[in-house]
Enzyme design. Structure first.
Site: not given
Length: 441
Positions: A118, A141, A188
């Site tokens: 990302k 982020n 996650h």
């Protein structure tokens, strides 16, 4: 009515400061016992009261909205209490989007999510747009909170936002004119429960798109995105013929137009070919020209300390992967480069075996350089491979550069923390780059 901001990390602080600057009543709450003295002074200066050590439900009295930081799970009791009272709960990204769209200044949003890649893809999209002369800002982020970027941004800017699954949990009206879902691997799961819930959260990046928007998705895995929400049109990337693909000869193509050969990319590895293809699709949708995309792909150095190309001399290329602080990260770096490799390993040992590096190095190792406090463990696990022991960092780097032969890659990917000789991995990487720069002269 006041706004409560839950979580005093970078995202929460940015939201609280923005609201206070707008003259709104805001309270910051965090479970830390107390803020650091400098933060306490800054918050007092900004007129932001803080509640530390817990999240008392009394804060929800006269609360018009709760803004939660990405690290706060929506299932947290304080968040559940807000929902039970009918208080809207959003995140900093949603707040930034609200502010941006209210300006109606021609700005646009391009967004990137996925398990891996990302940050590189987000940064690369912004680089390609800027190469085309467009005002682009990388945010989210990977570093700068979106609200900070929006406040500082000029009219007509393109905000390229990296969005994690945690951030996407709290979007509502968020709308990206172009959005990419790069890949999906288990991650996650303690937060999301299972892979399907994690996937559905990632897909929320598309849910407000309309027919004029672009949905960038991997051609090899339609099962990840075929049920994506929103009405955006699909643009696929990957290794088989589609809107952006790399052919069997290693040529990257965008909408049928040749861009460059993969060897012309400064960011190595199959994963970065995929990142480049996705970035090209988003940048083209954002208005970048083909010429600028070609030029930008050739010049993009990668994110700092992540298999970043540092320079070449006499056919020897040097790469800084100081962020490779564990064995898995170093494996990725080894696989990304063709070899032969002169690999610098060592620092503060983390207790894991270095044996997994052995197979990845087979057929591409020139020499290992063991350095730092981890020398005994490295010698135990890999000491039968060609290696030198050079404890001090500077001398180890100079030794690696000196023994490398034409077509070799000198790679700093230590598989260790940096604390034996440096404060952090950034400082270690910066020192490596300084030594490479001196070698290049």
């Amino acid at each position: 009515m006041r706004t409560v901001v839950m979580g005093a990390g970078r995202s929460g602080l940015a939201a609280a400061r923005f609201l206070a600057a707008q003259g709104q009543s805001v309270v910051l709450t965090d479970t830390r016992p107390s803020p650091e003295p400098t933060l306490e002074l800054d918050l007092a200066k900004d007129g932001i009261p803080g509640v530390w050590g817990s999240h008392p439900e009394s804060l929800l009295e006269q609360c018009g909205e709760l803004i939660i930081s990405p690290g706060i799970p929506p299932s947290a009791p304080f968040v559940a209490a807000a929902h039970s009272r009918g208080i809207p709960v959003i995140g900093e990204v949603e707040l930034a989007h609200r502010v941006l769209r209210a300006r109606s200044d021609g700005s646009r949003v391009l967004a990137v999510t996925g398990t891996n890649g990302k940050s590189t893809t987000t940064d690369l999209v912004a680089h390609l747009l800027r190469t085309s002369g467009l005002p682009a800002v990388a945010c989210g982020n990977l570093g700068t909170p979106v609200i900070e970027a929006v406040v500082a941004g000029a009219a007509g800017s393109i905000y390229v936002a990296e969005l994690s699954s945690y951030q996407l949990e709290t979007v509502a009206a968020f709308h990206a004119e172009g959005a990419a879902f790069l890949n999906l691997t288990p991650d996650h799961l303690a937060r999301h429960g299972n892979l399907e819930a994690y996937r559905q959260t990632k897909l929320r990046i598309f849910e407000r798109q309309d027919a004029g928007d672009l949905r960038v998705v991997p051609v090899a895995h339609p099962e990840w995105w075929q049920d994506a929400p929103g009405a955006g049109r699909n643009a696929r990337f990957g290794w088989s013929e589609c809107e952006a693909w790399c052919d069997g000869s290693g040529r990257l193509k965008l909408h049928g137009e040749a861009l460059l050969h993969r060897e012309d990319l400064r960011i190595p590895g199959d994963h970065n070919v995929e990142n480049a293809l996705a970035a090209a699709l988003l940048a083209r949708h954002g208005g970048a020209t083909l010429e600028a995309i070609r030029a930008g792909l050739r010049t993009y150095p990668g994110l700092a300390h992540r298999i970043a190309f540092c320079g070449e001399k006499g056919g020897v290329k040097a790469y800084n992967d100081s962020k490779g602080t564990n064995v898995d990260a170093t494996l990725t770096a080894i696989k990304a480069l063709p070899g032969p490799l002169v690999l610098l390993l060592g620092g503060t040992d983390k207790g894991a075996s270095y044996e997994p590096l052995r197979q990845a190095l087979a057929g591409k190792l020139r020499r290992l350089i063991f350095l730092g406090d981890a020398i005994p463990q490295l010698t135990r696990d890999l000491g039968d491979l060609p290696h030198d022991v050079v404890p001090a960092f500077d001398e180890a780097v100079r030794a690696a550069l000196a023994l490398a032969q034409p077509s070799d890659q000198v790679l700093l990917s230590p598989a260790c923390a940096s604390f034996d000789q440096f404060d952090n991995f950034e400082q270690r990487g910066e020192r490596f780059e300084a030594l490479v720069k001196a070698w290049l002269q």
